[in-house]
Write an enzyme that holds these catalytic residues in place. Structure first.
Site, short mmCIF file in Angstrom:
data_model
loop_
_atom_site.label_atom_id
_atom_site.label_comp_id
_atom_site.label_asym_id
_atom_site.label_seq_id
_atom_site.Cartn_x
_atom_site.Cartn_y
_atom_site.Cartn_z
CG HIS A 161 -21.92 -13.90 8.55
ND1 HIS A 161 -22.93 -14.84 8.44
CD2 HIS A 161 -21.20 -14.26 9.64
CE1 HIS A 161 -22.82 -15.72 9.42
NE2 HIS A 161 -21.79 -15.39 10.17
CB CYS A 248 -24.09 -19.50 3.93
SG CYS A 248 -24.49 -17.80 3.94
#
Ligand code: CIR
Length: 253
Positions: A161, A248
Site C-alpha cells: 500500500h 492499518c
C-alpha cells in the site's frame, strides 16, 4: 487535529490472514495484548477510541483502515481489492452511522484499499497498487471534488500500500522509504529517509503532534525525534506478520 479513532479487535482467525512477510503466523494472545497497548497509545494522544467487536468471518478485519476513508467532510466506504476482504465493508457503514457523516462508497469495478490513501490537508495521495485500481482512484477523486477536496494518483511498484512506504507527519514533512524518495509527487517536500534495514517503520502515524512509531526501529524513531516530534512506541510485531502497519489498525477522525 483528530478527536476519535475507531479500531476493530483482532479475531482468532487472524492467523489465516493474507501475508507475504515470511515472518510466521501471528500469536493471537500477543496480538490482543499489542492491540490493547495500541488503543492506550491512541488514548494518550487525546483520542476517544471506539472499539468494534472482532469478526471471525474476516481474517484481516482488524486492519480497519482499508475499509473506509474518513475525511472531515464525508466518509467513503471502499471496495477492498483482495477478494477475501470485500465483505469487511458490510459492518463499517453502520459503525460510523452515529457520527452523522455524509456517506459515500467506491463501487465495482473500482477497487480501493484506504491504506493506499494519504491525507495532506485537503489533498489526498492515492497509490495505484495491487489493491487500488484506476477506476477506484477516479471514483474517489470525483467524490472528493464534490466536497471541495482533491486527489492525485501515485503509481506504486514495490509496496503493498502507499502508506507502507510513506507517512505524512504534517508541516510539509514526510517519512519515506525506497521508491518514495524519488517520486516526483513528493520531491518538493522534506523527506526523512527511512534506513533500508528499518523499512517497516516507514508506516508511522501522526496524531495531534505526536507520532506513533513501531517498536524496534531506533534509527527511525531517533530521526523523527530529532525533527522535534514527540514519539510513542508501540510494538505491533504480530500485525507485521500479516503485512499490517500501525496506520492499518485504526480510522482516525
Ligand atoms: C492484507 O493483505 O490486506 C492484510 N494482511 C494487511 C493489510 C494492511 N493494511 C494496510 O496496510 N493499510
Amino acid at each position: 487535529m483528530f478527536t476519535k479513532a475507531m479500531v476493530k479487535l483482532p479475531c482468532r482467525n487472524m492467523v489465516n490472514g493474507i501475508s507475504h512477510a515470511n515472518l510466521g503466523k501471528p500469536d493471537f494472545a500477543l496480538a490482543l495484548e499489542q492491540h490493547a497497548r495500541y488503543r492506550k497509545a491512541l488514548e494518550s494522544c487525546g483520542l476517544e477510541v471506539i472499539v468494534l467487536e472482532a469478526d471471525e468471518a474476516f481474517a484481516d478485519s482488524t486492519f480497519i483502515e482499508d475499509t473506509c476513508l474518513v475525511t472531515p467532510r464525508c466518509a467513503i466506504i471502499t471496495n477492498p481489492g483482495a477478494g477475501t476482504r470485500k465483505g469487511e465493508i458490510a459492518s463499517i457503514g453502520a459503525a460510523l452511522d452515529s457520527f452523522g457523516m455524509a456517506m459515500e462508497a467506491i463501487k465495482a469495478p473500482g477497487t480501493l484499499d484506504a491504506g493506499d490513501v494519504m491525507m495532506k490537508g485537503n489533498h489526498y495521495y492515492v497509490g495505484l497498487s495491487q489493491r487500488t485500481n484506476l477506476q477506484g482512484f477516479e471514483q474517489l477523486s470525483s467524490i472528493l471534488e464534490k466536497y471541495q477536496m482533491t486527489a492525485s494518483a501515485v503509481p506504486l511498484s514495490t509496496v503493498l500500500h502507499l502508506k507502507t512506504g510513506i507517512s505524512y507527519l504534517e508541516n510539509d514533512c514526510f517519512l519515506a522509504f525506497g521508491e518514495f524518495l524519488t517520486k516526483p509527487a513528493f520531491e518538493k517536500f522534506l523527506l526523512l529517509p527511512v534506513d533500508p534495514q528499518e523499512a517497516y517503520a516507514a508506516n508511522c502515524v501522526w496524531i495531534n503532534d505526536r507520532v506513533l512509531v513501531p517498536g524496534g526501529f531506533p534509527k527511525t524513531q531517533k530521526m523523527i525525534e530529532e525533527k522535534g516530534y514527540a514519539t510513542l512506541q508501540v510494538d505491533v510485531s504480530e500485525f507485521r506478520k500479516l503485512d499490517g502497519g500501525l496506520s492499518c489498525l485504526s480510522l482516525r477522525f
